[in-house]
Write a protein that holds these residues in place. Sequence first.
Motif, mmCIF file in Angstrom:
data_model
loop_
_atom_site.group_PDB
_atom_site.id
_atom_site.type_symbol
_atom_site.label_atom_id
_atom_site.label_comp_id
_atom_site.label_asym_id
_atom_site.label_seq_id
_atom_site.Cartn_x
_atom_site.Cartn_y
_atom_site.Cartn_z
ATOM 1 N N GLN A 1 0.846 -1.206 0.000
ATOM 2 C CA GLN A 1 0.000 0.000 0.000
ATOM 3 C C GLN A 1 0.875 1.247 0.000
ATOM 4 O OE1 GLN A 1 -3.604 -0.319 0.491
ATOM 5 N NE2 GLN A 1 -3.699 1.759 -0.228
ATOM 6 N N LEU A 2 1.926 1.245 0.799
ATOM 7 C CA LEU A 2 2.844 2.375 0.853
ATOM 8 C C LEU A 2 3.493 2.609 -0.508
ATOM 9 C CD1 LEU A 2 4.454 4.550 2.375
ATOM 10 C CD2 LEU A 2 6.084 2.749 3.000
ATOM 11 N N GLN A 3 3.946 1.549 -1.147
ATOM 12 C CA GLN A 3 4.570 1.683 -2.462
ATOM 13 C C GLN A 3 3.583 2.242 -3.487
ATOM 14 O OE1 GLN A 3 7.819 1.473 -3.023
ATOM 15 N NE2 GLN A 3 7.993 1.048 -0.833
ATOM 16 N N GLN A 4 2.324 1.811 -3.406
ATOM 17 C CA GLN A 4 1.310 2.337 -4.319
ATOM 18 C C GLN A 4 1.081 3.823 -4.069
ATOM 19 O OE1 GLN A 4 -0.269 0.775 -6.989
ATOM 20 N NE2 GLN A 4 -0.821 2.893 -7.380
ATOM 21 N N TYR A 5 1.002 4.212 -2.796
ATOM 22 C CA TYR A 5 0.829 5.631 -2.471
ATOM 23 C C TYR A 5 2.008 6.464 -2.960
ATOM 24 C CZ TYR A 5 -3.169 4.591 0.589
ATOM 25 O OH TYR A 5 -4.384 4.205 1.087
ATOM 26 N N LEU A 6 3.227 5.938 -2.814
ATOM 27 C CA LEU A 6 4.400 6.656 -3.291
ATOM 28 C C LEU A 6 4.371 6.818 -4.807
ATOM 29 C CD1 LEU A 6 7.157 5.092 -0.995
ATOM 30 C CD2 LEU A 6 6.294 7.444 -0.935
ATOM 31 N N ALA A 7 3.946 5.778 -5.513
ATOM 32 C CA ALA A 7 3.825 5.863 -6.969
ATOM 33 C C ALA A 7 2.753 6.881 -7.355
ATOM 34 C CB ALA A 7 3.508 4.491 -7.558
ATOM 35 N N ASP A 8 1.616 6.857 -6.661
ATOM 36 C CA ASP A 8 0.544 7.816 -6.926
ATOM 37 C C ASP A 8 1.011 9.242 -6.644
ATOM 38 O OD1 ASP A 8 -1.068 5.656 -7.541
ATOM 39 O OD2 ASP A 8 -2.232 5.743 -5.687
ATOM 40 N N LEU A 9 1.792 9.416 -5.587
ATOM 41 C CA LEU A 9 2.320 10.733 -5.247
ATOM 42 C C LEU A 9 3.250 11.246 -6.339
ATOM 43 C CD1 LEU A 9 2.697 13.100 -3.279
ATOM 44 C CD2 LEU A 9 4.491 11.741 -2.160
ATOM 45 N N ALA A 10 4.105 10.388 -6.858
ATOM 46 C CA ALA A 10 5.018 10.794 -7.925
ATOM 47 C C ALA A 10 4.242 11.248 -9.159
ATOM 48 C CB ALA A 10 5.970 9.647 -8.279
ATOM 49 N N VAL A 11 3.192 10.514 -9.500
ATOM 50 C CA VAL A 11 2.348 10.899 -10.640
ATOM 51 C C VAL A 11 1.679 12.241 -10.371
ATOM 52 C CG1 VAL A 11 0.247 10.289 -11.927
ATOM 53 C CG2 VAL A 11 1.966 8.538 -11.436
ATOM 54 N N ALA A 12 1.145 12.419 -9.166
ATOM 55 C CA ALA A 12 0.471 13.677 -8.816
ATOM 56 C C ALA A 12 1.445 14.848 -8.839
ATOM 57 C CB ALA A 12 -0.183 13.554 -7.438
ATOM 58 N N GLN A 13 2.677 14.634 -8.384
ATOM 59 C CA GLN A 13 3.673 15.704 -8.411
ATOM 60 C C GLN A 13 4.027 16.092 -9.841
ATOM 61 O OE1 GLN A 13 6.637 13.888 -5.835
ATOM 62 N NE2 GLN A 13 6.189 15.374 -4.221
ATOM 63 N N ARG A 14 4.157 15.101 -10.724
ATOM 64 C CA ARG A 14 4.438 15.416 -12.132
ATOM 65 C C ARG A 14 3.282 16.196 -12.742
ATOM 66 N NH1 ARG A 14 6.660 10.183 -12.031
ATOM 67 N NH2 ARG A 14 4.784 9.273 -12.922
ATOM 68 N N GLU A 15 2.083 15.793 -12.425
ATOM 69 C CA GLU A 15 0.900 16.490 -12.941
ATOM 70 C C GLU A 15 0.840 17.920 -12.385
ATOM 71 O OE1 GLU A 15 -2.347 16.677 -15.456
ATOM 72 O OE2 GLU A 15 -0.919 15.042 -15.247
ATOM 73 N N TRP A 16 1.156 18.075 -11.096
ATOM 74 C CA TRP A 16 1.168 19.406 -10.475
ATOM 75 C C TRP A 16 2.171 20.309 -11.191
ATOM 76 C CZ3 TRP A 16 -0.918 23.058 -7.734
ATOM 77 C CH2 TRP A 16 -0.124 24.087 -7.253
ATOM 78 N N GLU A 17 3.371 19.794 -11.424
ATOM 79 C CA GLU A 17 4.407 20.586 -12.086
ATOM 80 C C GLU A 17 3.958 20.982 -13.490
ATOM 81 O OE1 GLU A 17 8.029 22.610 -12.558
ATOM 82 O OE2 GLU A 17 6.921 21.952 -10.804
ATOM 83 N N LYS A 18 3.374 20.061 -14.208
ATOM 84 C CA LYS A 18 2.867 20.348 -15.558
ATOM 85 C C LYS A 18 1.816 21.465 -15.503
ATOM 86 C CE LYS A 18 0.055 18.157 -19.066
ATOM 87 N NZ LYS A 18 -0.718 16.960 -19.361
ATOM 88 N N ASN A 19 0.886 21.364 -14.568
ATOM 89 C CA ASN A 19 -0.166 22.384 -14.435
ATOM 90 C C ASN A 19 0.393 23.721 -13.978
ATOM 91 O OD1 ASN A 19 -2.227 20.675 -15.285
ATOM 92 N ND2 ASN A 19 -2.612 19.925 -13.224
ATOM 93 N N ARG A 20 1.367 23.699 -13.067
ATOM 94 C CA ARG A 20 1.980 24.934 -12.603
ATOM 95 C C ARG A 20 2.665 25.659 -13.756
ATOM 96 N NH1 ARG A 20 6.600 27.051 -11.434
ATOM 97 N NH2 ARG A 20 7.759 25.182 -11.923
ATOM 98 N N LEU A 21 3.381 24.897 -14.556
ATOM 99 C CA LEU A 21 4.048 25.503 -15.708
ATOM 100 C C LEU A 21 3.043 26.050 -16.718
ATOM 101 C CD1 LEU A 21 6.971 22.962 -16.198
ATOM 102 C CD2 LEU A 21 7.103 25.282 -15.258
#
Length: 163
Positions: A85-105
């Motif tokens: 579960q932790l590994q899945q959350y970490l993977a989901d977080l990485a995806v969300a951070q990439r999406e956040w950066e894309k939207n911020r830019l």
Amino acid sequence: MNALPGDLFARRLRQERERLGISQAELARRIAEILGTNVDPSAVTRIEQQIRAVRLDEAVAAAKALDIPLAILVAEDPEAESEAQLQQYLADLAVAQREWEKNRLEVLRLSKAIQVLGGGAHLQGAVDFRLLESIDARVPVEEDDKDGHPVAPGIEGPTNPGA
């Protein structure tokens, strides 16, 4: 032979309850509060002793009362389940951070395009770069321009006109 989910649930319920240091009566009270109905403390005793099968709504409420995912109460190896579960959350977080950066830019790109087209006044109230920068601490904050307006990286002039 693998244990049945009901057997695992009974054993794990007792382990988690004892780990938290709460009595069967307290767990019954918490489950009752979540379900909005009476739950006799002897029901928890009978579930843990595998004399009584747990109902699905009780199982969900018990997990919530113990503040753990229901899957942990039926997992053969809860540590491995937690790690997965932790590994899945970490993977989901990485995806969300990439999406956040894309939207911020994209916000920065659109804001600059509006300013270039002379529509800086249209940005008033639409984008607060101080808020954007406080949310995304990775973006360096440049000094305010001569009028006291914040300047976003790579953008000349005020980024929040009228502020």
